[in-house]
Design a protein around this motif. Structure first.
Motif: not given
Length: 77
Positions: A36-47
């Motif tokens: 949901d939050f980063n489908p392009s790379g599946r790396y973590m993003v801060p939320v």
């Protein structure tokens, strides 16, 4: 296009058998959130997360919380 977690996946089945359904559900939720939050790379993003409500924090909630924290810090100084 949406990716769906395959309930018949062998690794997911083994995870449930070894660690239980609660752990399996946590892994499934983490995968869905990554998509949901980063489908392009599946790396973590801060939320910013509202743990009490089990969802992302709204901008208003985040600003309200930060304002309270700043006021608390000012009182301590």
């Amino acid at each position: 296009m949406e990716e769906v977690v395959d309930e018949e996946d062998e690794k997911l089945k083994n995870l449930r058998e070894e660690w239980g359904e609660e752990v399996q559900n946590a892994i499934r939720t983490a995968l869905e959130e990554l998509n949901d939050f980063n489908p392009s790379g599946r790396y973590m993003v801060p939320v910013v997360w509202n743990f009490g409500k089990g969802r992302k924090t709204t901008p208003k909630e985040g600003i309200t919380h930060m304002t309270k924290e700043v006021k608390t810090l000012k009182r301590k100084l």
